[in-house]
Design a protein around this motif. Structure first.
Motif, mmCIF file in Angstrom:
data_model
loop_
_atom_site.group_PDB
_atom_site.id
_atom_site.type_symbol
_atom_site.label_atom_id
_atom_site.label_comp_id
_atom_site.label_asym_id
_atom_site.label_seq_id
_atom_site.Cartn_x
_atom_site.Cartn_y
_atom_site.Cartn_z
ATOM 1 N N PRO A 55 0.660 -1.236 -0.184
ATOM 2 C CA PRO A 55 -0.001 -0.138 0.063
ATOM 3 C C PRO A 55 0.758 1.301 -0.126
ATOM 4 O O PRO A 55 0.436 2.358 -0.466
ATOM 5 N N ALA A 56 2.006 1.157 0.620
ATOM 6 C CA ALA A 56 2.853 2.535 0.596
ATOM 7 C C ALA A 56 3.519 2.999 -0.717
ATOM 8 O O ALA A 56 4.178 3.835 -1.008
ATOM 9 N N PHE A 57 3.315 1.967 -1.811
ATOM 10 C CA PHE A 57 3.600 2.338 -3.303
ATOM 11 C C PHE A 57 2.031 2.873 -3.920
ATOM 12 O O PHE A 57 1.327 1.910 -3.940
ATOM 13 N N SER A 82 -8.509 11.342 -12.112
ATOM 14 C CA SER A 82 -8.117 11.348 -10.613
ATOM 15 C C SER A 82 -9.063 11.316 -9.751
ATOM 16 O O SER A 82 -8.847 11.208 -8.605
ATOM 17 N N ARG A 83 -10.407 11.622 -9.905
ATOM 18 C CA ARG A 83 -11.484 11.585 -9.259
ATOM 19 C C ARG A 83 -12.071 10.082 -8.979
ATOM 20 O O ARG A 83 -12.830 9.766 -8.283
ATOM 21 N N SER A 84 -11.511 9.233 -9.865
ATOM 22 C CA SER A 84 -12.187 7.566 -9.768
ATOM 23 C C SER A 84 -11.184 6.989 -8.867
ATOM 24 O O SER A 84 -10.009 7.347 -8.543
ATOM 25 N N ILE A 85 -11.626 5.664 -8.728
ATOM 26 C CA ILE A 85 -10.751 4.662 -8.270
ATOM 27 C C ILE A 85 -9.323 4.510 -8.806
ATOM 28 O O ILE A 85 -8.472 3.927 -8.210
ATOM 29 N N LEU A 86 -9.430 4.561 -10.113
ATOM 30 C CA LEU A 86 -8.114 3.971 -10.829
ATOM 31 C C LEU A 86 -7.048 5.071 -10.428
ATOM 32 O O LEU A 86 -5.921 4.561 -10.211
ATOM 33 N N GLU A 87 -7.293 6.504 -10.080
ATOM 34 C CA GLU A 87 -6.066 7.217 -9.422
ATOM 35 C C GLU A 87 -6.470 7.942 -7.915
ATOM 36 O O GLU A 87 -6.046 8.941 -7.912
ATOM 37 N N SER A 88 -6.923 7.048 -7.204
ATOM 38 C CA SER A 88 -7.163 7.556 -5.716
ATOM 39 C C SER A 88 -6.613 6.342 -4.897
ATOM 40 O O SER A 88 -6.159 5.394 -5.192
ATOM 41 N N ASN A 89 -6.093 7.128 -3.759
ATOM 42 C CA ASN A 89 -5.456 6.178 -2.916
ATOM 43 C C ASN A 89 -6.268 6.299 -1.513
ATOM 44 O O ASN A 89 -7.351 6.972 -1.460
ATOM 45 N N ALA A 90 -5.926 5.580 -0.583
ATOM 46 C CA ALA A 90 -6.625 5.328 0.694
ATOM 47 C C ALA A 90 -6.667 6.612 1.363
ATOM 48 O O ALA A 90 -5.541 7.579 1.350
ATOM 49 N N PRO A 91 -7.559 7.199 2.104
ATOM 50 C CA PRO A 91 -8.719 6.403 2.330
ATOM 51 C C PRO A 91 -9.887 6.583 1.453
ATOM 52 O O PRO A 91 -10.787 5.784 1.302
ATOM 53 N N HIS A 92 -9.622 7.260 0.461
ATOM 54 C CA HIS A 92 -10.857 7.705 -0.661
ATOM 55 C C HIS A 92 -10.798 6.338 -1.473
ATOM 56 O O HIS A 92 -12.066 6.162 -1.890
#
Length: 405
Positions: A55-57, A82-92
């Motif tokens: 996850p840290a990557f 960038s607003r989609s799950i493709l380009e989002s990280n935790a927690p979003h």
């Protein structure tokens, strides 16, 4: 040739057309190789899998892009993705993905098999009619695109009359995912993002007023009831992503598979005769000529490593999926197309938190479509040279002319 030079060559038309020789050069630098002070290149299967599962990557999300790309906010295509799950990280990422996964379930996908089978045979009837006089048929347009776009649109609730407008829009939008896109490509990607956003804004409004049994209605209801879990912008971005990802890679998978079957008539005959599992063929196509060739991550913690190589905080990581899928440490005779392989585990659908939600659906469509296509047209043959799309990240054919025999 060092890592930086290899990356430069991969960005050329010749490198995009046939990247595998360059992957071998990269492999000679080691499974993880430095490409300057802020970038590493990963060609090893085990190492790429490790990065994908750590996850840290992280992916380059909105916050990171705003720091590193001054022009980022000027491009609607980049902002939308960038607003989609493709380009989002935790927690979003987890917040959005759990909602989408709750409606895009394995049970719902498995229940689609009769509908997929019916759609395949309907498209084969149309293809037969188009090529009945012996003239060439572009199987990418008549079959490889129309099948997955029809299936994902049925799931989403996109009306039938709208479905075939999306191929060009998806092609334009996904240029924003490439390592390099020129001004004209970015302008087309931005226009596609605006059109797709407008389309789903209207469709979401209709489903809000008159819900149906489809994914758009389900996600609209969640967004309306719990806006803290899915904002309006996130709803639109993920609807566009579900549409585009739902057919773009599967179209490439079907085209790449058919081209390989033409090159390996013994495999085609075995698939036609039903003497091996079509899932094995699908996995081998994914491994041998992956529809997704490259993805990237950024090290966002101290003390990270890949395959024992330190990856300092802030370092970018290029994961050459097409190279990892041919790692000789993982596969015997990796440059041989062999649908009888077992335990292939290609990395084409990613891994870890970002493993592709649509992987099961893509495999289902390929497993139904390819045997049916070969059985329906025993004399199916190439009719001239196919045309590759000039892309690296998403690899596939623009045209694949055939005669039906």
């Amino acid at each position: 040739m060092d890592g930086e030079a290899i990356i430069e060559q991969l960005m050329t038309p010749a490198g995009r057309a046939d990247p595998y020789a360059l992957y071998e050069l990269a492999r000679g630098l080691g499974p993880v190789a430095s490409c300057g002070p802020d970038l590493v290149l990963v060609t090893g299967h085990r190492e790429a899998d490790q990065v994908l599962r750590t996850p840290a990557f992280r992916v380059a999300d909105t916050e990171l892009r705003e720091q590193w790309e001054p022009e980022f906010a000027d491009h609607p295509a980049k902002v939308l993705l960038s607003r989609s799950i493709l380009e989002s990280n935790a927690p979003h990422h987890g917040r959005m993905r759990s909602l989408i996964a709750s409606v895009f379930t394995a049970r719902r996908v498995a229940a689609l098999e009769p509908a997929v089978t019916a759609a395949v045979h309907a498209l084969l009837d149309e293809t037969a009619a188009q090529g009945a006089d012996g003239s060439p048929v572009d199987v990418m347009d008549t079959f490889a695109f129309r099948l997955p776009v029809g299936v994902i649109c049925e799931l989403l609730g996109v009306p039938a009359e709208d479905r075939y407008r999306f191929r060009g829009l998806a092609s334009d939008l996904t240029a924003a995912l490439e390592l390099v896109a020129d001004d004209n490509e970015l302008a087309a990607a931005d226009a596609a993002a605006d059109e797709l956003s407008g389309y789903f804004t209207e469709l979401a409004a209709r489903r809000r007023a008159h819900p149906q049994d489809d994914l758009v209605s389900a996600l609209v209801q969640v967004a309306a009831a719990e806006p803290g879990r899915l904002s309006g912008h996130e709803l639109l971005a993920n609807l566009v992503l579900l549409l585009v990802a739902g057919f773009e890679t599967t179209t490439n998978l079907l085209g790449n598979a058919l081209a390989l079957l033409f090159e390996h008539p013994g495999a085609a005959a075995a698939l036609r005769a039903g003497t091996f599992d079509p899932q094995g063929l699908t996995d081998e196509v994914l491994r041998f000529d992956s529809p997704v060739q490259l993805t990237s991550r950024i090290a966002l913690a101290d003390g990270l490593e890949a395959g024992g190589v330190p990856v300092p905080r802030g370092t970018g990581v290029f994961l050459l999926i097409g190279a990892a899928n041919r790692d000789p440490r993982r596969y015997t005779h990796p440059d041989r197309f062999d649908p009888t392989r077992r335990d292939s585990h290609p990395l084409s659908f990613g891994g870890g938190p970002h493993y592709c939600l649509g992987a099961q659906l893509a495999r289902l469509e390929a497993a139904v479509a390819l045997p049916a296509l070969l059985a329906r047209f025993p004399g199916l043959a190439p009719a001239g040279a196919p045309e590759r799309r000039d892309r690296l990240v998403l690899r596939g054919y623009g045209t694949l002319p055939v005669t039906l025999g």
